[in-house]
Scaffold this motif. Sequence first.
Motif, PDB file in Angstrom:
ATOM      1  N   GLU A   1      15.433 -26.168  34.864  1.00 56.73           N
ATOM      2  CA  GLU A   1      15.749 -24.861  35.443  1.00 56.73           C
ATOM      3  C   GLU A   1      16.307 -23.880  34.417  1.00 56.73           C
ATOM      4  O   GLU A   1      15.889 -22.703  34.391  1.00 56.73           O
ATOM      5  N   PRO A   2      17.220 -24.280  33.534  1.00 56.04           N
ATOM      6  CA  PRO A   2      17.698 -23.324  32.513  1.00 56.04           C
ATOM      7  C   PRO A   2      16.596 -22.825  31.592  1.00 56.04           C
ATOM      8  O   PRO A   2      16.665 -21.695  31.089  1.00 56.04           O
ATOM      9  N   TYR A   3      15.577 -23.647  31.384  1.00 55.66           N
ATOM     10  CA  TYR A   3      14.458 -23.264  30.512  1.00 55.66           C
ATOM     11  C   TYR A   3      13.693 -22.094  31.094  1.00 55.66           C
ATOM     12  O   TYR A   3      13.230 -21.223  30.349  1.00 55.66           O
ATOM     13  N   TRP A   4      13.519 -22.034  32.420  1.00 54.06           N
ATOM     14  CA  TRP A   4      12.771 -20.939  33.032  1.00 54.06           C
ATOM     15  C   TRP A   4      13.353 -19.589  32.623  1.00 54.06           C
ATOM     16  O   TRP A   4      12.639 -18.697  32.184  1.00 54.06           O
ATOM     17  N   SER A   5      14.654 -19.464  32.793  1.00 55.28           N
ATOM     18  CA  SER A   5      15.316 -18.184  32.490  1.00 55.28           C
ATOM     19  C   SER A   5      15.304 -17.886  30.999  1.00 55.28           C
ATOM     20  O   SER A   5      15.092 -16.743  30.585  1.00 55.28           O
ATOM     21  N   ALA A   6      15.540 -18.917  30.184  1.00 55.45           N
ATOM     22  CA  ALA A   6      15.557 -18.725  28.732  1.00 55.45           C
ATOM     23  C   ALA A   6      14.167 -18.301  28.243  1.00 55.45           C
ATOM     24  O   ALA A   6      14.037 -17.419  27.381  1.00 55.45           O
ATOM     25  N   TRP A   7      13.137 -18.916  28.797  1.00 52.27           N
ATOM     26  CA  TRP A   7      11.745 -18.590  28.450  1.00 52.27           C
ATOM     27  C   TRP A   7      11.462 -17.129  28.756  1.00 52.27           C
ATOM     28  O   TRP A   7      10.918 -16.398  27.920  1.00 52.27           O
ATOM     29  N   ALA A   8      11.817 -16.678  29.945  1.00 53.31           N
ATOM     30  CA  ALA A   8      11.544 -15.298  30.353  1.00 53.31           C
ATOM     31  C   ALA A   8      12.355 -14.300  29.527  1.00 53.31           C
ATOM     32  O   ALA A   8      11.834 -13.267  29.089  1.00 53.31           O
ATOM     33  N   LYS A   9      13.617 -14.607  29.301  1.00 54.02           N
ATOM     34  CA  LYS A   9      14.488 -13.703  28.545  1.00 54.02           C
ATOM     35  C   LYS A   9      13.976 -13.509  27.127  1.00 54.02           C
ATOM     36  O   LYS A   9      13.981 -12.395  26.586  1.00 54.02           O
ATOM     37  N   GLU A  10      13.502 -14.586  26.522  1.00 59.46           N
ATOM     38  CA  GLU A  10      12.988 -14.514  25.145  1.00 59.46           C
ATOM     39  C   GLU A  10      11.750 -13.625  25.052  1.00 59.46           C
ATOM     40  O   GLU A  10      11.544 -12.933  24.071  1.00 59.46           O
ATOM     41  N   LYS A  11      10.940 -13.606  26.120  1.00 56.41           N
ATOM     42  CA  LYS A  11       9.684 -12.873  26.093  1.00 56.41           C
ATOM     43  C   LYS A  11       9.817 -11.411  26.493  1.00 56.41           C
ATOM     44  O   LYS A  11       8.957 -10.599  26.158  1.00 56.41           O
ATOM     45  N   GLY A  12      10.873 -11.051  27.230  1.00 57.66           N
ATOM     46  CA  GLY A  12      11.081  -9.640  27.518  1.00 57.66           C
ATOM     47  C   GLY A  12      11.365  -9.320  28.977  1.00 57.66           C
ATOM     48  O   GLY A  12      11.201 -10.165  29.857  1.00 57.66           O
ATOM     49  N   PRO A  13      11.776  -8.073  29.245  1.00 54.76           N
ATOM     50  CA  PRO A  13      12.191  -7.660  30.589  1.00 54.76           C
ATOM     51  C   PRO A  13      11.125  -7.855  31.667  1.00 54.76           C
ATOM     52  O   PRO A  13      11.452  -8.206  32.800  1.00 54.76           O
ATOM     53  N   GLU A  14       9.849  -7.607  31.337  1.00 50.78           N
ATOM     54  CA  GLU A  14       8.807  -7.760  32.352  1.00 50.78           C
ATOM     55  C   GLU A  14       8.675  -9.216  32.787  1.00 50.78           C
ATOM     56  O   GLU A  14       8.423  -9.510  33.966  1.00 50.78           O
TER      57      GLU A  14
END
Length: 328
Positions: A301-314
């Motif tokens: 679960e923490p990976y989901w958010s970290a993955w999205a944050k690294e790639k950008g706001p969209e």
Amino acid sequence: MNAKKLMMASLAVLVGTSPLSATAADKWIGYTYSAVSTTAAVKGIERVIEKVQTDTGGALSIKLNLGKTLQIGSNDITQAVGDGIVQFAADGFFLGSVPIGGVLRLPQLINSDTEWKAAVTAMEPYLKKGFEKQGAVYLGQYRYPEQVIFTNFKIESLADLQGKKIRVTSPEQGEFVKTFGGLPLNLPGTEVPTALERGVVDGVITASAGGAKNWHEFLKYNYRFGVNYFNSAVIANKDAFDALPEKAKSSLVAAVKAETDRIDAEFAADEIAQMESQKKSGMTIVGAKPADASQAAKKLEPYWSAWAKEKGPEFVEALKAVRSAIGK
């Protein structure tokens, strides 16, 4: 012109089109990464083509080319559609061109048919926008059954992945393997049988009705733990699509919707049939342990958010939309 653009331009000459433009609207070239004509996916795409040709009285015809019959790499299909090399395609390897689609492949995020349908609905605006940036129109998608673990070593839990080399189809699947101590390797499907035979990899993440249908002779065990889903987008060149008469547009969209739903259903039925066939052939099939499911969800679960944050706001926004849609 960079090397990839030069390759696409050369291919356009061979296929008989010009880069960045479609052929005549009624004579499209289609392409799929699948090299096998008997799969549910290819049969479904062929039905789309037949339906559209019938509906339009032959005003729109599409010649489907199977994987490897054109010099288009699996990772280059969306670009080939956007550049007008082909006008219609099924692309399961579009994340390099439309990375936001990776939200749907995050490991352990989506765990059921119901969640999948809700997640796809939430993601459609982002997928349409992403493909449009590449010069393509997103028409719909189909998916394979849940991706599970096949190995040539005994596996009874996720702990058994420790130190093993596992073939994956995306960095997101790779993160799952790394989380449980394995070593992920991303290989084209055509290289998998040889890699298994030579010990380059010890296992794969796929579906019984997917890769395992062709590679089962190299695989002794199947741990029925659902990692994620593998989906394929059905797309068209934007210029070619926009030039179609309204009747042809609506026919194509409706045919893709009907047939992608049917492909999903046929894959689900084939998954059960292939499991039985593989079991009869000597494969050991092991049910997933409930403890593994709760452990995996907690770890990833923490990976989901970290993955999205690294790639950008969209990406953050898209992930939030999906999690809201599936109640996670």
